[in-house]
Design a protein around this motif. Sequence first.
Motif, PDB file in Angstrom:
ATOM      1  N   ILE A  87       0.850  -1.200   0.000  1.00 40.15           N
ATOM      2  CA  ILE A  87       0.000   0.000   0.000  1.00 40.15           C
ATOM      3  C   ILE A  87       0.880   1.243   0.000  1.00 40.15           C
ATOM      4  N   PHE A  88       1.977   1.168   0.741  1.00 41.73           N
ATOM      5  CA  PHE A  88       2.903   2.301   0.768  1.00 41.73           C
ATOM      6  C   PHE A  88       3.544   2.525  -0.600  1.00 41.73           C
ATOM      7  N   LEU A  89       3.778   1.440  -1.330  1.00 41.85           N
ATOM      8  CA  LEU A  89       4.306   1.583  -2.689  1.00 41.85           C
ATOM      9  C   LEU A  89       3.336   2.420  -3.528  1.00 41.85           C
ATOM     10  N   GLY A  90       2.054   2.079  -3.417  1.00 40.90           N
ATOM     11  CA  GLY A  90       1.042   2.823  -4.162  1.00 40.90           C
ATOM     12  C   GLY A  90       0.919   4.261  -3.688  1.00 40.90           C
ATOM     13  N   LEU A  91       0.988   4.447  -2.350  1.00 43.64           N
ATOM     14  CA  LEU A  91       0.913   5.812  -1.807  1.00 43.64           C
ATOM     15  C   LEU A  91       2.067   6.656  -2.342  1.00 43.64           C
ATOM     16  N   GLY A  92       3.261   6.063  -2.327  1.00 45.86           N
ATOM     17  CA  GLY A  92       4.444   6.777  -2.814  1.00 45.86           C
ATOM     18  C   GLY A  92       4.260   7.223  -4.255  1.00 45.86           C
ATOM     19  N   ALA A  93       3.589   6.364  -5.044  1.00 52.32           N
ATOM     20  CA  ALA A  93       3.388   6.688  -6.447  1.00 52.32           C
ATOM     21  C   ALA A  93       2.339   7.782  -6.631  1.00 52.32           C
ATOM     22  N   MET A  94       1.610   8.088  -5.555  1.00 56.06           N
ATOM     23  CA  MET A  94       0.579   9.125  -5.662  1.00 56.06           C
ATOM     24  C   MET A  94       0.987  10.434  -4.995  1.00 56.06           C
ATOM     25  N   ALA A 214      15.190   7.761   1.459  1.00 59.68           N
ATOM     26  CA  ALA A 214      15.243   6.324   1.726  1.00 59.68           C
ATOM     27  C   ALA A 214      16.562   5.970   2.405  1.00 59.68           C
ATOM     28  N   MET A 215      17.649   6.485   1.857  1.00 68.28           N
ATOM     29  CA  MET A 215      18.961   6.156   2.430  1.00 68.28           C
ATOM     30  C   MET A 215      19.090   6.691   3.849  1.00 68.28           C
ATOM     31  N   THR A 216      18.716   7.964   4.039  1.00 64.89           N
ATOM     32  CA  THR A 216      18.880   8.590   5.349  1.00 64.89           C
ATOM     33  C   THR A 216      18.069   7.855   6.417  1.00 64.89           C
ATOM     34  N   PRO A 223      14.635  -0.424  11.227  1.00 66.92           N
ATOM     35  CA  PRO A 223      13.337  -1.125  11.218  1.00 66.92           C
ATOM     36  C   PRO A 223      12.275  -0.426  10.378  1.00 66.92           C
ATOM     37  N   ALA A 224      12.515   0.826   9.975  1.00 68.91           N
ATOM     38  CA  ALA A 224      11.526   1.516   9.138  1.00 68.91           C
ATOM     39  C   ALA A 224      11.611   1.042   7.687  1.00 68.91           C
ATOM     40  N   ALA A 225      12.593   0.202   7.390  1.00 67.61           N
ATOM     41  CA  ALA A 225      12.893  -0.136   5.994  1.00 67.61           C
ATOM     42  C   ALA A 225      11.721  -0.665   5.165  1.00 67.61           C
ATOM     43  N   PRO A 226      10.948  -1.658   5.666  1.00 66.12           N
ATOM     44  CA  PRO A 226       9.902  -2.193   4.776  1.00 66.12           C
ATOM     45  C   PRO A 226       8.953  -1.108   4.269  1.00 66.12           C
ATOM     46  N   LEU A 227       8.510  -0.236   5.160  1.00 64.69           N
ATOM     47  CA  LEU A 227       7.545   0.774   4.741  1.00 64.69           C
ATOM     48  C   LEU A 227       8.210   1.898   3.952  1.00 64.69           C
ATOM     49  N   ILE A 228       9.327   2.416   4.470  1.00 73.17           N
ATOM     50  CA  ILE A 228       9.966   3.556   3.809  1.00 73.17           C
ATOM     51  C   ILE A 228      10.517   3.170   2.438  1.00 73.17           C
ATOM     52  N   MET A 232       9.245   5.147  -0.887  1.00 76.87           N
ATOM     53  CA  MET A 232      10.157   5.942  -1.689  1.00 76.87           C
ATOM     54  C   MET A 232      10.345   5.341  -3.092  1.00 76.87           C
ATOM     55  N   LEU A 233      10.251   4.017  -3.192  1.00 75.10           N
ATOM     56  CA  LEU A 233      10.313   3.409  -4.523  1.00 75.10           C
ATOM     57  C   LEU A 233       9.126   3.871  -5.367  1.00 75.10           C
TER      58      LEU A 233
END
Lengths: 372, 70
Positions: A87-94, A214-216, A223-228, A232-233
């Motif tokens: 869902i975050f992937l889709g949000l990022g794209a919007m 994403a890097m920062t 632990p924020a990696a999966p969502l962030i 960002m992708l």
Amino acid sequence: MLDILRELIFTSGFVSLTGGNIVMWIISFVLLYLAIKKQYEPLLLLPIAFGILVVNLPLTFLMNPEHGLIWFFYHYGIELDIIPPLIFLGLGAMIDFGPLIANPKMLLLGAGAQAGLYVTFFAAVLFGFDLQEAGSIAIIGGADGPTTIYLTSKLAPHLLGATAVSAYAYMALVPIIQPPIMKLLTTNAERKIVMTKLRPVSKLQKICFPIITAMTIMLIVPPAAPLISMLMLGNLFKESGVVERLTNAASNELMNVVTIFLGLSIGATMTAATFLSPKVLFIFFLGLFAFAVSTAAGLIMAKAMNLFLKDKINPLIGAAGVSAVPMAARCVHKVGSEANRRNYLLMFAMGPNVAGVIGTVVAAAILLKNLG
Amino acid sequence: MPELIAPIAGNVWKILVAVGDKVELDDELVILEALKMETPIYCDDAGTVTEIKVKEGDAVNEEDVLIVIG
């Protein structure tokens, strides 16, 4: 003949029906009504409500581990943490991070509004919830559905239905919950402040933003990696401008597909046995408290920033620091235009609003790191 | 010549005036739609509408001229 009839009755769901089931049906019907008639977050509420209904029909075993249809959706989608990041992937794209890039100070508002989370965390502990439960309840104040689901499924899966429904319910109720707090904490003169125009943001900056963010964030709070990473992708898809098909797939088709499984699975966790406890009422109450404190914290943060800023910001935009994209930004715009009808705060409010998403994910990662 | 400028980016939802209409300060001239929200744009100058530069459904950017008032 009589035996067959008796057999039919005793294997039917009616015999195993409990009063709790019927209460859950009523809750389901109320949610269906709110979704269909009032159009409160119907994309989520409708599958959630139907999930509640079917899981409270006895002997259907839809949520039976290793057997039930919806259990498989739940297990692979939510327990294994696949759906919230998608869902975050889709949000990022919007999401357009432009207003945040144009005015990075807005990150402070997105961070400030997370104060409500921490206040609520301690309040929940005082109410007798254990630390994992308290963390899951506190994250409701971030007003971000996928993050709430992600964190609760890791910390306190038995509360999933309650925290998810209250997060989505309060997001839908933003126009009712936020304005009184906004008006209480700001003066009419403050609400009238017209902000200076945002500087234009170049395409290069917009492309660099998801990569650098994403890097920062992942270096600071792994632990924020999966969502962030997914957020960002998705944003990089959008801003790169070269993968329009992927952008559309992420923000439309994929998003819609996973929303169906998300809603249905969340609804199906709400059996009478797990949902009908006094705890759930407390969760709704504490969730509302979290949301209100976060709104207030954002407003106060904005007022504090004004003490140092030459170009004053309209403190209302602090209220958009809770995520709830874009409901909170719309709400700020509306309250601002009531005070001064030539005040168009929408884009200014989108800055803290999208910063709030990042802030909530970071807050969730910190809770996860310390409690998980 | 005074112009009505789009204060935010969005889509033109409704145009409430036609060429030749007399308009007053604070009249609602155009409704923009951004983030699924209607935002009315108010007139800054009294006068007569001489040109409408957009049509309903158009996407506009911040600062675009919507209406020219003579």
